[in-house]
Design a protein around this motif. Structure first.
Motif, PDB file in Angstrom:
ATOM      1  N   THR A 178     -24.960 -40.774  12.453  1.00 60.41           N
ATOM      2  CA  THR A 178     -24.041 -41.601  11.484  1.00 60.41           C
ATOM      3  C   THR A 178     -24.327 -41.443  10.151  1.00 60.41           C
ATOM      4  O   THR A 178     -25.139 -41.427   9.518  1.00 60.41           O
ATOM      5  N   LEU A 179     -23.090 -40.987   9.405  1.00 58.94           N
ATOM      6  CA  LEU A 179     -22.968 -40.623   8.006  1.00 58.94           C
ATOM      7  C   LEU A 179     -22.535 -41.968   7.482  1.00 58.94           C
ATOM      8  O   LEU A 179     -21.316 -42.679   7.737  1.00 58.94           O
ATOM      9  N   VAL A 180     -23.124 -42.334   6.124  1.00 56.67           N
ATOM     10  CA  VAL A 180     -22.830 -43.261   5.446  1.00 56.67           C
ATOM     11  C   VAL A 180     -22.734 -42.924   3.929  1.00 56.67           C
ATOM     12  O   VAL A 180     -23.934 -42.621   3.385  1.00 56.67           O
TER      13      VAL A 180
ATOM     14  N   PHE B 243     -18.471 -38.399  10.604  1.00 53.09           N
ATOM     15  CA  PHE B 243     -17.779 -37.641   9.490  1.00 53.09           C
ATOM     16  C   PHE B 243     -17.637 -38.755   8.194  1.00 53.09           C
ATOM     17  O   PHE B 243     -17.589 -40.114   8.343  1.00 53.09           O
ATOM     18  N   THR B 244     -17.246 -38.177   7.008  1.00 49.50           N
ATOM     19  CA  THR B 244     -17.190 -38.918   5.831  1.00 49.50           C
ATOM     20  C   THR B 244     -16.272 -38.143   4.705  1.00 49.50           C
ATOM     21  O   THR B 244     -16.794 -36.858   4.774  1.00 49.50           O
ATOM     22  N   LYS B 245     -15.581 -38.638   3.820  1.00 48.06           N
ATOM     23  CA  LYS B 245     -15.031 -37.946   2.958  1.00 48.06           C
ATOM     24  C   LYS B 245     -16.425 -37.914   1.723  1.00 48.06           C
ATOM     25  O   LYS B 245     -16.782 -39.034   1.365  1.00 48.06           O
ATOM     26  N   THR B 246     -16.606 -36.834   1.094  1.00 52.34           N
ATOM     27  CA  THR B 246     -17.869 -36.814   0.030  1.00 52.34           C
ATOM     28  C   THR B 246     -17.157 -36.914  -1.334  1.00 52.34           C
ATOM     29  O   THR B 246     -15.851 -36.572  -1.556  1.00 52.34           O
ATOM     30  N   HIS B 247     -18.014 -36.763  -2.240  1.00 50.42           N
ATOM     31  CA  HIS B 247     -17.611 -36.963  -3.557  1.00 50.42           C
ATOM     32  C   HIS B 247     -17.046 -35.842  -4.179  1.00 50.42           C
ATOM     33  O   HIS B 247     -16.124 -35.883  -5.024  1.00 50.42           O
TER      34      HIS B 247
ATOM     35  N   HIS C  60     -15.362 -40.909  18.590  1.00 50.59           N
ATOM     36  CA  HIS C  60     -17.098 -41.365  18.303  1.00 50.59           C
ATOM     37  C   HIS C  60     -17.309 -41.554  16.737  1.00 50.59           C
ATOM     38  O   HIS C  60     -16.825 -40.692  16.008  1.00 50.59           O
ATOM     39  N   ARG C  61     -17.659 -42.553  16.462  1.00 56.11           N
ATOM     40  CA  ARG C  61     -17.864 -42.892  14.993  1.00 56.11           C
ATOM     41  C   ARG C  61     -16.680 -43.217  14.224  1.00 56.11           C
ATOM     42  O   ARG C  61     -16.718 -42.906  13.030  1.00 56.11           O
ATOM     43  N   GLY C  62     -15.657 -43.659  15.127  1.00 55.41           N
ATOM     44  CA  GLY C  62     -14.558 -44.177  14.338  1.00 55.41           C
ATOM     45  C   GLY C  62     -13.632 -43.335  13.425  1.00 55.41           C
ATOM     46  O   GLY C  62     -13.382 -42.136  13.931  1.00 55.41           O
ATOM     47  N   MET C  63     -12.685 -43.881  12.797  1.00 49.62           N
ATOM     48  CA  MET C  63     -11.499 -43.145  12.129  1.00 49.62           C
ATOM     49  C   MET C  63     -11.384 -44.044  10.835  1.00 49.62           C
ATOM     50  O   MET C  63     -12.102 -45.098  10.585  1.00 49.62           O
ATOM     51  N   LYS C  64     -10.581 -43.184   9.846  1.00 49.83           N
ATOM     52  CA  LYS C  64     -10.581 -43.838   8.697  1.00 49.83           C
ATOM     53  C   LYS C  64      -9.153 -43.501   8.087  1.00 49.83           C
ATOM     54  O   LYS C  64      -8.428 -42.716   8.642  1.00 49.83           O
ATOM     55  N   VAL C  65      -8.530 -44.581   7.300  1.00 50.57           N
ATOM     56  CA  VAL C  65      -7.365 -44.699   6.759  1.00 50.57           C
ATOM     57  C   VAL C  65      -7.530 -43.420   5.584  1.00 50.57           C
ATOM     58  O   VAL C  65      -8.455 -43.828   4.822  1.00 50.57           O
ATOM     59  N   MET C  66      -6.666 -42.752   5.429  1.00 50.22           N
ATOM     60  CA  MET C  66      -6.752 -41.875   4.306  1.00 50.22           C
ATOM     61  C   MET C  66      -5.854 -42.031   3.338  1.00 50.22           C
ATOM     62  O   MET C  66      -5.138 -43.141   3.375  1.00 50.22           O
ATOM     63  N   ASP C  67      -5.897 -41.190   1.997  1.00 51.39           N
ATOM     64  CA  ASP C  67      -5.189 -41.329   1.063  1.00 51.39           C
ATOM     65  C   ASP C  67      -3.849 -41.389   1.160  1.00 51.39           C
ATOM     66  O   ASP C  67      -3.042 -42.130   0.624  1.00 51.39           O
TER      67      ASP C  67
END
Length: 188
Positions: free
Chosen positions: A153-155, A101-105, A36-43
């Motif tokens: 949804t987080l942006v 989800f998102t990675k935050t500052h 749900h709400r995707g996936m992300k390529v991490m560092d």
């Protein structure tokens, strides 16, 4: 997709549960576990994301953090973000689901989830790239009806402000000007 979404190639992947755990279908609609709400390529080059569903024996939904090191061919569940329902919740809560989800500052990973229609949204945070997660809490700064909804949804916007859209019926948007989700508000 290799052409910015103009065309797509189907790719099947396998999600591996923790040892001695089995996925199960309890509602007959969604299957046992889904993204749900995707996936992300991490560092580190891995692909990570959030899924929700049921392990055998779960009465309510659970949200898990997953990782792939082989371009999505296989997925390993790294950790459970949240399962069951909050202690202060209503009996008709479905459990933690519809994660975003998102990675935050500050480098933490923030996950926002619903627990049921017209019930409060909750968030959990990881400071160790998803190995462990904080106990889910209601969104700090929001209360009452402004906190109740579905389909978050987080942006993380270019100006650094974290935005959260959610709603049905009606759509809402909340902002975190600390860029991390430690506090939410409807105005900037």
């Amino acid at each position: 997709s290799g052409d910015e979404g103009k065309s797509w190639i189907k790719h099947n992947g396998i999600v591996n549960a923790f040892e001695n755990e089995q996925f199960t279908t309890t509602d007959g609609i969604w299957g046992s576990i889904l993204f749900h709400r995707g996936m992300k390529v991490m560092d580190d080059g891995s692909i990570k994301g959030v899924m929700y569903g049921h392990y055998d024996g779960d009465e309510k939904y659970r949200v898990v953090w997953v990782k792939s090191n082989d371009n999505c061919a296989t997925w390993q569940i790294v950790s459970t973000i949240a399962s069951g329902i909050p202690v202060d919740s209503f009996n008709h809560a479905e459990g933690y689901c519809e994660p975003t989800f998102t990675k935050t500052h500050d480098g933490s990973i923030l996950c926002v989830m619903r627990i049921g229609s017209n019930l409060p949204l909750y968030q959990s945070r990881s400071y160790d790239n998803g190995a462990t997660w904080s106990k889910p809490v209601g969104l700090p700064g929001l209360s009452g009806k402004s906190l109740e909804s579905v389909d978050p949804t987080l942006v993380l916007m270019k100006n650094g402000i974290l935005a959260l859209t959610y709603g049905l019926p009606g759509t809402r948007i909340a902002f975190s000007d600390d860029c991390c989700g430690y506090n939410w508000d409807f105005s900037l």
